[in-house]
Design an enzyme around this catalytic site. Structure first.
Site, PDB file in Angstrom:
ATOM      1  CE1 TYR A 163       5.452  27.544   9.793  1.00  0.00           C
ATOM      2  CE2 TYR A 163       5.978  25.666  11.184  1.00  0.00           C
ATOM      3  CZ  TYR A 163       5.140  26.278  10.272  1.00  0.00           C
ATOM      4  OH  TYR A 163       4.005  25.634   9.849  1.00  0.00           O
ATOM      5  CB  SER A 213       2.387  24.072  13.256  1.00  0.00           C
ATOM      6  OG  SER A 213       3.288  23.009  12.981  1.00  0.00           O
TER       7      SER A 213
HETATM    8  N1  LIG Z   1       1.592  21.813   5.283  1.00  0.00           N
HETATM    9  C1  LIG Z   1       1.927  21.421   6.501  1.00  0.00           C
HETATM   10  O1  LIG Z   1       2.513  20.343   6.683  1.00  0.00           O
HETATM   11  C2  LIG Z   1       1.564  22.270   7.691  1.00  0.00           C
HETATM   12  C3  LIG Z   1       1.698  21.688   8.954  1.00  0.00           C
HETATM   13  C4  LIG Z   1       1.356  22.447  10.077  1.00  0.00           C
HETATM   14  C5  LIG Z   1       0.905  23.735   9.929  1.00  0.00           C
HETATM   15  N2  LIG Z   1       0.784  24.284   8.695  1.00  0.00           N
HETATM   16  C6  LIG Z   1       0.299  25.652   8.631  1.00  0.00           C
HETATM   17  O2  LIG Z   1      -0.869  25.690   7.836  1.00  0.00           O
HETATM   18  C7  LIG Z   1      -0.987  26.973   7.237  1.00  0.00           C
HETATM   19  C8  LIG Z   1      -1.190  26.790   5.761  1.00  0.00           C
HETATM   20  O3  LIG Z   1      -0.035  26.105   5.270  1.00  0.00           O
HETATM   21  P1  LIG Z   1       0.040  25.380   3.860  1.00  0.00           P
HETATM   22  O4  LIG Z   1       0.821  24.163   4.068  1.00  0.00           O
HETATM   23  O5  LIG Z   1      -1.318  25.322   3.250  1.00  0.00           O
HETATM   24  O6  LIG Z   1       0.980  26.447   3.125  1.00  0.00           O
HETATM   25  P2  LIG Z   1       1.022  26.916   1.600  1.00  0.00           P
HETATM   26  O7  LIG Z   1       2.345  27.578   1.415  1.00  0.00           O
HETATM   27  O8  LIG Z   1       0.673  25.771   0.727  1.00  0.00           O
HETATM   28  O9  LIG Z   1      -0.124  28.023   1.580  1.00  0.00           O
HETATM   29  C9  LIG Z   1       0.017  29.178   2.370  1.00  0.00           C
HETATM   30  C10 LIG Z   1      -0.765  30.308   1.750  1.00  0.00           C
HETATM   31  O10 LIG Z   1      -0.524  31.488   2.535  1.00  0.00           O
HETATM   32  C11 LIG Z   1      -0.268  32.564   1.647  1.00  0.00           C
HETATM   33  N3  LIG Z   1       0.520  33.609   2.326  1.00  0.00           N
HETATM   34  C12 LIG Z   1       1.828  33.586   2.637  1.00  0.00           C
HETATM   35  N4  LIG Z   1       2.189  34.733   3.213  1.00  0.00           N
HETATM   36  C13 LIG Z   1       1.072  35.498   3.291  1.00  0.00           C
HETATM   37  C14 LIG Z   1       0.790  36.786   3.797  1.00  0.00           C
HETATM   38  N5  LIG Z   1       1.767  37.561   4.325  1.00  0.00           N
HETATM   39  N6  LIG Z   1      -0.473  37.268   3.731  1.00  0.00           N
HETATM   40  C15 LIG Z   1      -1.449  36.528   3.164  1.00  0.00           C
HETATM   41  N7  LIG Z   1      -1.250  35.302   2.647  1.00  0.00           N
HETATM   42  C16 LIG Z   1       0.003  34.792   2.717  1.00  0.00           C
HETATM   43  C17 LIG Z   1       0.469  31.931   0.478  1.00  0.00           C
HETATM   44  O11 LIG Z   1       0.443  32.757  -0.684  1.00  0.00           O
HETATM   45  C18 LIG Z   1      -0.322  30.640   0.309  1.00  0.00           C
HETATM   46  O12 LIG Z   1      -1.438  30.798  -0.516  1.00  0.00           O
HETATM   47  C19 LIG Z   1       0.303  27.736   7.568  1.00  0.00           C
HETATM   48  O13 LIG Z   1       0.057  28.591   8.650  1.00  0.00           O
HETATM   49  C20 LIG Z   1       1.241  26.639   7.978  1.00  0.00           C
HETATM   50  O14 LIG Z   1       2.227  27.092   8.865  1.00  0.00           O
HETATM   51  C21 LIG Z   1       1.100  23.577   7.561  1.00  0.00           C
END
Ligand SMILES: NC(=O)c1ccc[n+]([C@@H]2O[C@H](COP(=O)([O-])OP(=O)(O)OC[C@H]3O[C@@H](n4cnc5c(N)ncnc54)[C@H](O)[C@@H]3O)[C@@H](O)[C@H]2O)c1
Length: 290
Positions: free
Chosen positions: A182, A169
């Site tokens: 985080y 991130s």
């Molecule tokens: N959306 C954003 O703005 C953003 C920005 C930067 C980084 N990220 C990172 O991208 C990645 C995906 O994020 P997203 O926005 O798609 O999130 P999201 O919440 O939409 O999806 C995350 C997925 O991870 C799964 N998950 C959670 N805990 C878990 C575990 N212990 N084991 C297996 N699966 C698990 C959830 O069930 C979900 O399907 C994350 O690492 C997040 O930190 C997201």
């Protein structure tokens, strides 16, 4: 006429194919891949958001997939939508679940070439308000989960000379207020990319990451919904990015697919920002409109 070397012959044929077809056969793998050696990818957090987009993108390239997520209904549904995907219900924070996911890849498809680690959770608090339990939960999923999936997969990846792509991130490069655990976990994940890349190069394994800005996923929507003025927060978030909008999961998946492909064969230890220029802008810079 001598014997035909079928491996070499097939590779030559693939080189002569138009780019799009070659890419599909190789699952982003390029000229050395053959139809009998299709790439197998393990995608964590694939039930929704960025992980789901990665699964769709790699499936489009012809990858065979193992999808790991704690969301049982979501991951079964996702796997059912894709041509050759197996769902594994489990947590990246559990060593046994990670090993089971890798064993599924080997058992079902005979190999593992790519790990894309997206599973993540966001929780809130500063040093005073972050409980020990919350700290442990966030570090366990976002950081230790990355290590555990890598540890479970590393022997198979060394055997296939494969690669890993971690979804970090922009909060692994700088921090916002009140997301202490985080942000620390994401800084650690970037450290994992750096240290693993150095260790694994001698084994032919590449290790990279992406650092997304704000991406339109359930995680972001849930986070914005906590505000009293979600629409205003959404437009402020969009305006923070010089490109002027929030990113789409497919735009992150595209970069992950590139890093996981042979087109990125000289790239390791790199973390690519997919942030619409967010981290390039001097904080507080006035815009022309202001
Ligand atoms: N959306 C954003 O703005 C953003 C920005 C930067 C980084 N990220 C990172 O991208 C990645 C995906 O994020 P997203 O926005 O798609 O999130 P999201 O919440 O939409 O999806 C995350 C997925 O991870 C799964 N998950 C959670 N805990 C878990 C575990 N212990 N084991 C297996 N699966 C698990 C959830 O069930 C979900 O399907 C994350 O690492 C997040 O930190 C997201």
């Amino acid at each position: 006429m001598g014997m035909i070397d079928w491996e070499e012959y097939t590779a030559r044929q693939l080189m002569q194919l138009p780019g799009e077809r070659r890419k599909r056969i190789g699952c982003g793998g390029g000229m050395a891949m053959t139809t009998s050696a299709r790439r197998v990818a393990l995608v964590t957090g694939a039930a929704k958001g960025i992980g789901a987009a990665v699964a769709r993108r790699l499936a489009g390239d012809g990858c065979q997939l193992v999808l790991l997520d704690v969301d049982a209904a979501g991951i079964e549904q996702r796997a059912g939508e894709l041509p050759e995907a197996v769902a594994v219900i489990g947590s990246v924070a559990d060593e046994g679940d990670c090993e089971r996911a890798v064993a599924t890849a080997i058992g079902r498809f005979g190999r593992l070439d790519i790990v894309s680690h997206n599973a993540g959770i966001q929780r809130y608090g500063d040093t005073a308000t972050t409980s020990r339990a919350l700290w442990d939960e966030v570090i366990a999923v976002n950081l230790t989960g990355g290590f555990l999936i890598a540890k479970a997969a590393i022997a198979a990846l060394r055997a296939s000379r494969g690669n890993l792509v971690f979804t970090a991130s922009v909060q692994g490069l700088a921090a916002q207020r009140d997301v202490l655990a985080y942000s620390v976990a994401k800084h650690g994940l970037i450290g994992l990319v750096t240290a693993m890349a150095v260790d694994e190069a001698r084994h032919g394994v590449r290790v990279n990451g992406v650092a997304p800005g704000a991406i339109d996923t359930p995680m972001l929507r849930d986070s914005v919904a906590l505000s009293d003025t979600p629409e205003r927060v959404w437009s402020v978030l969009a305006a923070m990015h010089p490109i002027g909008r929030i990113g789409q999961p497919d735009e992150v998946a595209e970069v992950i697919a590139f890093l996981a492909s042979d087109n990125a064969r000289f790239i390791t230890g790199e973390v690519v920002r997919v942030d619409g220029g967010l981290m390039s802008q001097l904080p507080g810079s006035p815009t022309v409109e202001q």
